[in-house]
Scaffold this active site. Structure first.
Site, PDB file in Angstrom:
ATOM      1  N   GLY A  72       0.612  -1.337  -0.201  1.00 20.12           N
ATOM      2  CA  GLY A  72      -0.224   0.166  -0.020  1.00 20.12           C
ATOM      3  C   GLY A  72       1.053   1.418   0.022  1.00 20.12           C
ATOM      4  N   THR A 239      10.781  -7.609 -12.718  1.00 21.00           N
ATOM      5  CA  THR A 239       9.642  -8.486 -12.261  1.00 21.00           C
ATOM      6  C   THR A 239       8.411  -9.007 -11.698  1.00 21.00           C
ATOM      7  OG1 THR A 239      11.998  -9.343 -13.438  1.00 21.00           O
ATOM      8  CG2 THR A 239      10.397 -11.220 -13.214  1.00 21.00           C
ATOM      9  N   CYS A 327       2.435   0.907  13.136  1.00 21.14           N
ATOM     10  CA  CYS A 327       3.678   1.976  12.463  1.00 21.14           C
ATOM     11  C   CYS A 327       3.814   2.846  13.884  1.00 21.14           C
ATOM     12  CB  CYS A 327       3.204   2.765  11.636  1.00 21.14           C
ATOM     13  SG  CYS A 327       3.062   1.354  10.021  1.00 21.14           S
TER      14      CYS A 327
HETATM   15  N1  PLP Z   1      -2.841   3.052   3.754  1.00 24.68           N
HETATM   16  C1  PLP Z   1      -3.316   2.563   5.160  1.00 24.68           C
HETATM   17  C2  PLP Z   1      -5.078   3.483   5.717  1.00 24.68           C
HETATM   18  C3  PLP Z   1      -2.707   1.557   6.068  1.00 24.68           C
HETATM   19  O1  PLP Z   1      -3.525   1.455   6.645  1.00 24.68           O
HETATM   20  C4  PLP Z   1      -1.731   0.878   6.165  1.00 24.68           C
HETATM   21  C5  PLP Z   1      -1.307  -0.077   6.758  1.00 24.68           C
HETATM   22  O2  PLP Z   1      -1.278  -0.387   7.631  1.00 24.68           O
HETATM   23  C6  PLP Z   1      -1.232   1.477   4.827  1.00 24.68           C
HETATM   24  C7  PLP Z   1      -1.691   2.473   4.299  1.00 24.68           C
HETATM   25  C8  PLP Z   1       0.416   1.137   3.982  1.00 24.68           C
HETATM   26  O3  PLP Z   1       0.292  -0.199   3.728  1.00 24.68           O
HETATM   27  P1  PLP Z   1       1.335  -1.224   3.666  1.00 24.68           P
HETATM   28  O4  PLP Z   1       1.677  -2.191   4.821  1.00 24.68           O
HETATM   29  O5  PLP Z   1       0.989  -2.719   2.298  1.00 24.68           O
HETATM   30  O6  PLP Z   1       2.588  -0.988   2.585  1.00 24.68           O
END
Ligand code: PLP
Length: 398
Positions: A72, A239, A327
């Site tokens: 994400g 890839t 995080c």
């Molecule tokens: N956006 C939101 C709202 C999220 O909750 C998260 C992950 O907690 C992310 C982005 C980031 O996703 P990724 O862990 O796949 O980088």
């Protein structure tokens, strides 16, 4: 009771069907999908079919609008940097104060690089200040990034309304939506919602960690973040991660099939957990009040006690929850989301997010409801705020 996993907004378990779908692409079908010999046909077709599955998942108009990414965060970075690189003459960008760090920290970096940034606030329920957003959009606005649902509160933002607002004020402004926390929880229709770019992440809907996708509509141009080969129509070199792409596509198909279950059963269990806690724990409060939310998430503040202590006690009983996004937990700083909502200082340090999934059972919820009041009682008894807690008890018991 074995593990009770109520932290599905942090990550989810890989669905067994997803793992089964992936296995052949580790074992037998390991060809590079770009190779021209027959052996590569199966992996090539698997990526092609997966792209169609993700297109259907978000209701894009063509599979050419789907870019596979690693997560994400990469989807957000590609969208934001990619749009700005194509519109170098515009220097104003907008986001909200409650975005995930993958958007917020990038915006702060862009601010240092000379962009003018507006950070839109939320009210005490976690709902976006639409009037502030409308006022902020100008002729110079290159991009608006607003998440679909917040990872800590589950509050859903009115994306269709926001898109209409943006387009009515400036047709050229692009709209990126971080859809990571809605994928698999509510239906996504990028066309109906007027979204230009949307990011999702496989590990939030029962695919493995390390795979994501970015929808970019055919009218929106982006530069690649990763430069190299011509994979992903030149939008993302490297890839293709065939087994993970296959896994995410399978997870998307399963998510579509279980959407009704999410919206009814998962929601029922979430509501049961939430109302049960609010009824039995006198120093609890629902941080989002009546806001519209994804069906799996609740964020509850326990006044005058520390969230980390609650998490440790829960963990001793095999229960996983979170005191903020994955995080930010680990630091004792209250989360930027709860701060933006002005959650009272009495509750902000004791706020816990429970996030369910389609694998959550009634027995698990009953067990949490059984043990949590005792945990809170025990922690409250050593809180330095005994007088305040006694007052609260009197007030709430009235
Ligand atoms: N956006 C939101 C709202 C999220 O909750 C998260 C992950 O907690 C992310 C982005 C980031 O996703 P990724 O862990 O796949 O980088």
């Amino acid at each position: 009771m074995s593990l009770i996993y109520l932290d599905n907004n942090a990550t989810t378990k890989v669905a067994p069907e997803v793992l089964d779908a992936m296995m052949p692409y580790f074992k037998e079908e390991y060809a590079n999908p770009s190779s021209i010999y027959d052996f590569a046909k199966k992996s090539n077709h698997a990526v092609r079919d997966a792209r169609v599955a993700i297109k259907d998942f978000v209701n894009a108009s063509s599979e050419k609008e789907i870019i596979f990414t690693s997560c994400g965060s990469e989807s957000a970075n590609t969208a934001i940097r990619g749009v700005l690189n194509m519109n170098k003459n515009k220097r104003h960008i907008i986001t909200s104060k409650v975005e995930h760090p993958c958007v917020l920290n990038l915006y702060q970096t862009l601010e240092k690089e000379g962009y003018k940034v507006d950070y839109i606030g939320v009210n005490s329920n976690g709902e976006l200040d639409l009037a502030q957003l409308e006022q902020a959009i100008s002729y110079d606005t290159a991009l608006v990034s607003i998440m679909y649902a917040n990872n800590e509160t589950g509050v859903i933002f009115p994306i269709e309304k926001i898109s209409e607002m943006i387009k009515s004020k400036n047709k050229e402004t692009k709209f990126f939506v971080d859809g990571v926390q809605v994928a698999g929880k509510i239906p996504i229709d990028v066309q109906a919602a007027g979204i230009d770019l949307l990011g999702i992440s496989g590990h939030k809907f029962h695919a493995p960690k390390g795979i994501g996708a970015l929808y970019v509509n055919s009218k929106t141009l982006v530069t690649p973040l990763i430069i190299g080969g011509h994979q992903e129509r030149g939008k993302r070199a490297g890839t293709e991660n065939v087994p993970y792409i296959v896994g995410m596509a399978k997870a998307a198909e399963l998510a579509i099939d279980s959407l009704k279950y999410e919206l009814t059963e998962v929601k029922r269990l979430r509501d049961k957990l939430e109302s049960g806690i609010l009824k039995t724990v006198y120093n609890s409060r629902l941080n989002t009040a009546i806001a519209n939310r994804v069906p799996n998430t609740t964020n509850i503040g326990f006044e005058y006690i520390e969230g980390e202590l609650i998490l440790l006690h829960l963990s001793d009983l095999g229960i996983c929850a979170s005191s903020g996004s994955a995080c930010t937990s680990g630091s004792l700083e209250p989360s930027h989301v709860l701060r933006a909502m002005n959650v009272p200082f009495t509750a902000i340090h004791g706020s816990i997010r429970f996030s369910l999934s389609r694998y959550t059972t009634e027995r698990e919820i009953d067990y949490v409801l059984d043990v949590l009041p005792g945990i809170i009682e025990k922690i409250s008894s050593i809180s330095p705020y005994q007088e305040e807690l006694a007052n609260l008890k009197r007030l709430r018991n009235l």
